[in-house]
Design an enzyme around this catalytic site. Sequence first.
Site, PDB file in Angstrom:
ATOM      1  N   LYS A 127     -19.984 -46.022  40.535  1.00 59.92           N
ATOM      2  CA  LYS A 127     -21.211 -46.306  41.282  1.00 59.92           C
ATOM      3  C   LYS A 127     -21.493 -45.312  42.402  1.00 59.92           C
ATOM      4  O   LYS A 127     -20.607 -44.970  43.171  1.00 59.92           O
ATOM      5  CB  LYS A 127     -21.128 -47.712  41.879  1.00 59.92           C
ATOM      6  CG  LYS A 127     -21.118 -48.808  40.811  1.00 59.92           C
ATOM      7  CD  LYS A 127     -21.169 -50.181  41.445  1.00 59.92           C
ATOM      8  CE  LYS A 127     -21.343 -51.257  40.387  1.00 59.92           C
ATOM      9  NZ  LYS A 127     -21.441 -52.590  40.990  1.00 59.92           N
ATOM     10  N   GLY A 185      -8.203 -45.283  50.407  1.00 59.87           N
ATOM     11  CA  GLY A 185      -9.248 -45.448  51.424  1.00 59.87           C
ATOM     12  C   GLY A 185      -9.277 -44.326  52.441  1.00 59.87           C
ATOM     13  O   GLY A 185     -10.351 -43.855  52.837  1.00 59.87           O
TER      14      GLY A 185
END
Length: 398
Positions: free
Chosen positions: A197, A378
């Site tokens: 995405k 992350g």
Amino acid sequence: MTRPFKTLDDMGDIAGKRVLVREDLNVPMADGAVTDDTRLRAAVPTVAELADRGAKVIVLSHFGRPKGQRNAQMSLALMTRPFEQVLGRPVRFIDMDGAGDAIATLGEGDVAILENTRFDPGEETNDTETVKRLAALGDLYVNDAFSAAHRAHASTEGLAHRLPAFAGRQMEAELDALDKALGAPEHPVAAVVGGAKVSSKLDVLKHLVDKVDHLIIGGGMANTFLAARGVNVGKSLAEHDLIDTAEEIFDAADRTGCTIHLPYDVVVATEFAANPPSLRTCNVHEVAADEMILDIGPAATEALADVLKTCRTLVWNGPLGAFETPPFDTATMALARTAAALTREGSLVSVAGGGDTVAALNQAGVVGDMTFVSTAGGAFLEWMEGKELPGVKALSAS
């Protein structure tokens, strides 16, 4: 090389000193056994060097998400034996209760693991009292956990303000590699950004168009950009509500002179399954209404390989296709092998990171050939977004 942080080389004589070392021992386990010891092995150089120099080494880490509660299944006691095996020397476990007394019994060169820092509710809030309690257990602090550096926690950020702070060998290598990739890279620079995405990597794309010469977009993300260019992507995964955002990124790239590369031939199928009978390769303008794009085609892959041959630096995050399902791993494998070959011959500095990326590079058998492969998820993504990482900033300020 001048760095904005101190390393183990700046520590001087540390014999007999208590050194708190923040590592990331948060490894996957199944049936009581570690299933991937990459992070344990990454901790070895720093811990072994400090122990060899006579320090009393106390390893700090989180494990899972206990949310400030004790949980036997997330105790770092479970990590003592696995870490002992990769370290090749005895490792003690120390509970938080009575930790100071237990640390006092350590001899020079001894190694211990302290209980899960996240059992303390003040760890994730970077509570001042928690930081004070931890700081009282050591004389010096080493942060060797880049993968946790995007968190401003007591053990990753707070301690660097209370004790003399240094970067461990893994942290040092990671920061040096990242500086070579985007901080002060040799141009031309290419970035491969893949994944499902656009929405999850919007900040990355916006940051990179200002930093790189070539932006190679793959995975489901590419479909959104193709749709923004008027291509009918059939049933492909695409975020049609983000077409205006994709246009903004195209415009920003035009302003900065960054070339965005999208596939012009693609691998499609009417169903997402391994080796489906409907599999075919076609021009990007020939995708049928009932087909979905699942990989980049061979002509586009070859063209991207040619782009890499003109570049001096590559930063990679995310696969080009649905690489977990054959044959939609073909483009990712091919481009990874091209990047590895160019790195081996010395013409390319290649830095890659992120869980899917590491898995794909392992699948291609090229992890050892890249200049640097980050195990951080992350933290690597936030660095690619241009964000300041609290754990790194605290080291620089110390």
